[in-house]
Design a protein around this motif. Structure first.
Motif, PDB file in Angstrom:
ATOM      1  N   SER A  22       0.808  -1.219   0.000  1.00  0.00           N
ATOM      2  CA  SER A  22       0.000   0.000   0.000  1.00  0.00           C
ATOM      3  C   SER A  22       0.842   1.269   0.000  1.00  0.00           C
ATOM      4  O   SER A  22       0.359   2.330  -0.398  1.00  0.00           O
ATOM      5  CB  SER A  22      -0.923   0.003   1.226  1.00  0.00           C
ATOM      6  N   TYR A  23       2.122   1.210   0.423  1.00  0.00           N
ATOM      7  CA  TYR A  23       2.958   2.398   0.505  1.00  0.00           C
ATOM      8  C   TYR A  23       3.829   2.579  -0.738  1.00  0.00           C
ATOM      9  O   TYR A  23       3.885   3.668  -1.307  1.00  0.00           O
ATOM     10  CB  TYR A  23       3.845   2.327   1.756  1.00  0.00           C
ATOM     11  N   TYR A  24       4.540   1.529  -1.129  1.00  0.00           N
ATOM     12  CA  TYR A  24       5.473   1.658  -2.248  1.00  0.00           C
ATOM     13  C   TYR A  24       5.211   0.611  -3.335  1.00  0.00           C
ATOM     14  O   TYR A  24       6.104   0.316  -4.140  1.00  0.00           O
ATOM     15  CB  TYR A  24       6.924   1.551  -1.751  1.00  0.00           C
TER      16      TYR A  24
ATOM     17  N   ASN B 116      -0.249   0.365  -7.060  1.00  0.00           N
ATOM     18  CA  ASN B 116      -0.786   1.684  -6.689  1.00  0.00           C
ATOM     19  C   ASN B 116      -0.112   2.802  -7.485  1.00  0.00           C
ATOM     20  O   ASN B 116      -0.771   3.776  -7.879  1.00  0.00           O
ATOM     21  CB  ASN B 116      -0.590   1.934  -5.194  1.00  0.00           C
ATOM     22  N   TYR B 117       1.194   2.654  -7.711  1.00  0.00           N
ATOM     23  CA  TYR B 117       1.925   3.678  -8.472  1.00  0.00           C
ATOM     24  C   TYR B 117       1.387   3.779  -9.899  1.00  0.00           C
ATOM     25  O   TYR B 117       1.172   4.884 -10.416  1.00  0.00           O
ATOM     26  CB  TYR B 117       3.409   3.318  -8.489  1.00  0.00           C
TER      27      TYR B 117
ATOM     28  N   LYS C 106      -2.116   5.355  -9.914  1.00  0.00           N
ATOM     29  CA  LYS C 106      -2.039   6.815  -9.690  1.00  0.00           C
ATOM     30  C   LYS C 106      -1.519   7.525 -10.941  1.00  0.00           C
ATOM     31  O   LYS C 106      -1.986   8.615 -11.283  1.00  0.00           O
ATOM     32  CB  LYS C 106      -1.135   7.102  -8.506  1.00  0.00           C
TER      33      LYS C 106
ATOM     34  N   ARG D 238      -3.770   5.415  -0.376  1.00  0.00           N
ATOM     35  CA  ARG D 238      -2.930   4.216  -0.236  1.00  0.00           C
ATOM     36  C   ARG D 238      -3.841   3.016  -0.025  1.00  0.00           C
ATOM     37  O   ARG D 238      -4.320   2.790   1.083  1.00  0.00           O
ATOM     38  CB  ARG D 238      -1.962   4.372   0.932  1.00  0.00           C
TER      39      ARG D 238
ATOM     40  N   ASP E 105      -4.742  -0.771   0.415  1.00  0.00           N
ATOM     41  CA  ASP E 105      -4.130  -2.019   0.889  1.00  0.00           C
ATOM     42  C   ASP E 105      -4.836  -3.196   0.225  1.00  0.00           C
ATOM     43  O   ASP E 105      -5.881  -3.651   0.686  1.00  0.00           O
ATOM     44  CB  ASP E 105      -4.237  -2.102   2.412  1.00  0.00           C
TER      45      ASP E 105
END
Length: 303
Positions: free
Chosen positions: A140-142, A146-147, A150, A160, A162
């Motif tokens: 969820s962070y890196y 997700n990247y 986005k 973020r 998860d």
């Protein structure tokens, strides 16, 4: 003349008996292994499933373990998740593997070998390295997923998500990973099976005006049916026994939304030391797998 024939037959029978003895001696180590590590644990598991078998406790409970399963909501949730995994993964793995193998079968030997190695790579790598990569993808962070979302404006920049921590997406993440690790062997088997189809028959069908689809369905499909049956049964069994992905990624969470029967069995046996109850789950799972396999054999049986 007759006496000589009888002596020759006697010698032949003696040689055959000697060959049989040697053959049984070669089979003996595998037979001992099968009895000690497959048959005996199965019998012990069925036997102890009728007992309240815990640490220091071994009492006969008249099959209460099986009755408890019918009222265990976590078990039924785990069974539902397991069946969903089987119903989704088996057709997808089989159809996708057949499609890839059919496409590669028409390519050059070098191209076929390259892609066969690419698809088989997750099988060679093993579960742990594959899980590490997918954990990074879903992070969820890196995480790269997700990247990408986005970057394509499918997700707010400050969000973020998860993927493995949400009930609505965790099971589908598991299915995605299971799919990528399950297609390697079926693709290799299908390529081999399609390569063994008599080309003269397919060429004759094409000369007669049959389309590629009709040629595949009427000529190639009957020839690869035994391979398809093997792939379907093995993929079904592996899907029912899905455990390592669950343990390494989600530990059955969140709220048992990704728990399978195998993981719940492991949890009951090695976390709560409830061996009798875990063995009862194992027996039920074995019966369900046998029923699914028998149904597949019956539906795909050909002359």
């Amino acid at each position: 003349m007759a006496k000589q024939k009888i002596q020759t037959m006697g010698v032949s029978h003696a040689i055959q008996r000697q060959i049989d003895r040697v053959s049984y001696l070669f089979l003996l180590p595998m037979a001992v292994f099968f009895v000690c590590f497959v048959l005996a644990p199965m019998v012990i598991g069925i036997f102890t499933s009728f007992f309240n078998y815990r640490m220091g406790v071994f009492d006969f409970n008249f099959g209460k373990n099986y009755l408890q399963l019918f009222t265990d909501k976590v078990f039924w949730r785990s069974m539902r998740n397991t069946i969903v995994i089987v119903i989704v993964s088996v057709p997808l793995v089989t159809i996708f593997s057949l499609w890839v193998a059919s496409a590669l079968n028409e390519k050059s030997m070098g191209t076929t070998s390259f892609f066969r190695g690419v698809f088989y790579l997750p099988v060679v790598m093993g579960t742990v390295p594959v899980v590490v990569v997918w954990k990074w993808i879903f992070n969820s962070y890196y995480g790269i997923l997700n990247y990408i979302l986005k970057a394509l404006n499918f997700m707010p920049q400050n969000m973020r998500f998860d993927w493995l921590g949400e009930k609505s997406t965790a099971i589908w993440c598991i299915l995605t990973i299971l799919f990528t690790t399950s297609i390697g062997q079926p693709i290799v088997l299908y390529i081999a099976a399609l390569g063994n189809v008599d080309k003269s028959i397919t060429e004759a069908a094409e000369v007669d005006g049959a389309s590629k689809l009709r040629t595949f369905w009427q000529v190639k499909w009957p020839s690869i049916m035994p391979t398809t049956l093997y792939i379907v049964v093995i993929t079904t069994i592996n899907s029912f026994q899905c455990f390592a992905l669950i343990q390494l990624l989600t530990s059955g969470g969140p709220s048992y939304s990704t728990s399978t029967v195998m993981y719940y069995l492991y949890e009951q046996a090695f976390t709560y030391y409830n061996y009798g109850y875990a063995n009862a789950m194992g027996v039920i799972l074995a019966i369900v797998i046998a029923a699914f396999s028998a149904l597949q054999f019956k539906s795909m049986k050909t002359e």
